[in-house]
Design a protein around this motif. Structure first.
Motif, PDB file in Angstrom:
ATOM      1  N   ARG A 183     -23.890 -52.781  49.318  1.00 55.49           N
ATOM      2  CA  ARG A 183     -22.862 -52.859  50.358  1.00 55.49           C
ATOM      3  C   ARG A 183     -23.022 -54.053  51.295  1.00 55.49           C
ATOM      4  NH1 ARG A 183     -19.396 -48.502  51.095  1.00 55.49           N
ATOM      5  NH2 ARG A 183     -19.964 -46.519  50.126  1.00 55.49           N
ATOM      6  N   GLN A 186     -20.534 -56.791  51.318  1.00 57.08           N
ATOM      7  CA  GLN A 186     -19.189 -56.340  51.729  1.00 57.08           C
ATOM      8  C   GLN A 186     -19.117 -56.039  53.219  1.00 57.08           C
ATOM      9  OE1 GLN A 186     -17.336 -56.287  49.050  1.00 57.08           O
ATOM     10  NE2 GLN A 186     -19.099 -56.490  47.685  1.00 57.08           N
ATOM     11  N   SER A 189     -16.038 -56.696  55.270  1.00 57.61           N
ATOM     12  CA  SER A 189     -14.729 -56.351  54.693  1.00 57.61           C
ATOM     13  C   SER A 189     -14.074 -55.154  55.372  1.00 57.61           C
ATOM     14  CB  SER A 189     -14.889 -56.037  53.196  1.00 57.61           C
ATOM     15  OG  SER A 189     -15.548 -54.798  53.029  1.00 57.61           O
ATOM     16  N   ALA A 190     -12.752 -55.039  55.165  1.00 58.20           N
ATOM     17  CA  ALA A 190     -12.017 -53.882  55.683  1.00 58.20           C
ATOM     18  C   ALA A 190     -12.448 -52.618  54.949  1.00 58.20           C
ATOM     19  CB  ALA A 190     -10.515 -54.109  55.505  1.00 58.20           C
ATOM     20  N   GLN A 191     -12.748 -52.738  53.658  1.00 59.25           N
ATOM     21  CA  GLN A 191     -13.174 -51.560  52.885  1.00 59.25           C
ATOM     22  C   GLN A 191     -14.453 -50.957  53.472  1.00 59.25           C
ATOM     23  OE1 GLN A 191     -12.021 -54.391  51.704  1.00 59.25           O
ATOM     24  NE2 GLN A 191     -11.684 -54.352  49.505  1.00 59.25           N
ATOM     25  N   ASN A 226     -12.750 -52.880  64.940  1.00 60.62           N
ATOM     26  CA  ASN A 226     -13.220 -53.827  63.928  1.00 60.62           C
ATOM     27  C   ASN A 226     -14.729 -54.101  64.008  1.00 60.62           C
ATOM     28  OD1 ASN A 226     -12.584 -55.575  61.741  1.00 60.62           O
ATOM     29  ND2 ASN A 226     -12.934 -57.293  63.148  1.00 60.62           N
TER      30      ASN A 226
END
Ligand code: ADP
Length: 253
Positions: A183, A186, A189-191, A226
């Protein structure tokens, strides 16, 4: 502990100890020297394990996992999301066991509404640059890992109690680290944010946020901003942002 299962993982270096004060303390010291990216410190026992605000985290011998991962962040690594990386890695490993983990924002993992694991993120700064981030994780395996009830500020549990049978520390450790490594690329990222938000406990429920000053903020838990801050809606319908800091979240009584 048999660490052979970790051999296939793309880790930095691994340091294992039978007993330490705190794995985070050793990891910070090592990060201050030359620890490579994704090096880990593991211990079978912590005699001075720490929570936030110098609260104690109990890790009696052979009952729990005490792990600190050292990251060498890149310039654009969102540091405020690293606590989410620890939370996703631990909850991924719980899901593999068929459990239903939830994240009590910002830094605890719950099973059946009880704390099974805690995360302590500490950053080593060089002026304004983060030289390293240490993501410390403590996971209770047996009921012997739990502090006495009077020492708890929130109910606690263990993997064994939730599963109804013993869980392998070696396999759980490998799953946590495999997820952490997978992870990390990532993390911006938004995911990643969505996966983190989906696992939050008390979604759409009334919660209270207790600050160090004892000031309490009430609101309905909406999700994450965010940067990993918590988003609440107060009684007037206004949106509030609670930053990751030394605040504690509790369900409203
Ligand atoms: P919180 O997020 O609940 O405000 P911290 O994240 O700072 O608290 O965690 C420290 C607290 O966790 C301690 O004060 C103690 O109440 C509790 N605690 C300590 N060891 C354990 C453990 N092994 N399992 C569950 N809870 C623990």
């Amino acid at each position: 502990m048999n660490l052979k299962l970790l051999e296939s993982l793309a880790l930095g270096e691994v340091r294992y100890f039978d007993s330490v004060g705190s794995t985070n303390d050793l990891a910070i010291e090592w990060a201050n020297q030359n620890a490579p990216h994704l090096s880990i410190v593991i211990a079978d026992e912590q005699t001075a394990g720490r929570g936030r605000l110098n609260r104690k985290w109990l890790t009696p011998k052979g009952t729990a996992l005490a792990l600190s991962v050292i990251l060498r962040p890149e310039e654009n690594t969102p540091l405020s999301r690293t606590v989410g990386l620890g939370a996703l890695a631990i909850t991924d490993a719980c899901l593999k066991l068929g459990l239903a983990p939830q994240i009590k924002w910002p830094n605890d993992i719950l099973l059946n509404n009880k704390k099974v694991a805690g995360i302590l993120v500490e950053t080593l700064w060089d002026g304004a640059t983060a030289r390293a981030v240490v993501v410390g994780m403590g996971v209770n395996f047996t009921k012997e890992a739990l502090p006495p009830a009077e020492a708890l500020n929130f109910p606690a549990t263990s993997l064994e109690s939730a599963l109804g049978k013993a869980a392998s520390r070696e396999e759980f450790l490998r799953e946590v680290l495999a997820s952490f490594i997978a992870r990390l690329p990532q993390i911006a990222s938004a995911q990643f944010l969505n996966a983190w938000a989906e696992r939050l406990a008390y979604q759409n429920e009334e919660v209270q946020i207790i600050a160090q000053s004892d000031e309490i903020t009430h609101g309905k838990l909406l999700g994450l901003e965010n940067d990993g801050s918590l988003s609440l809606q107060n009684a007037n319908g206004n949106r509030l942002t609670i930053r990751y800091g030394d605040v504690s979240l509790r369900p409203s009584a």
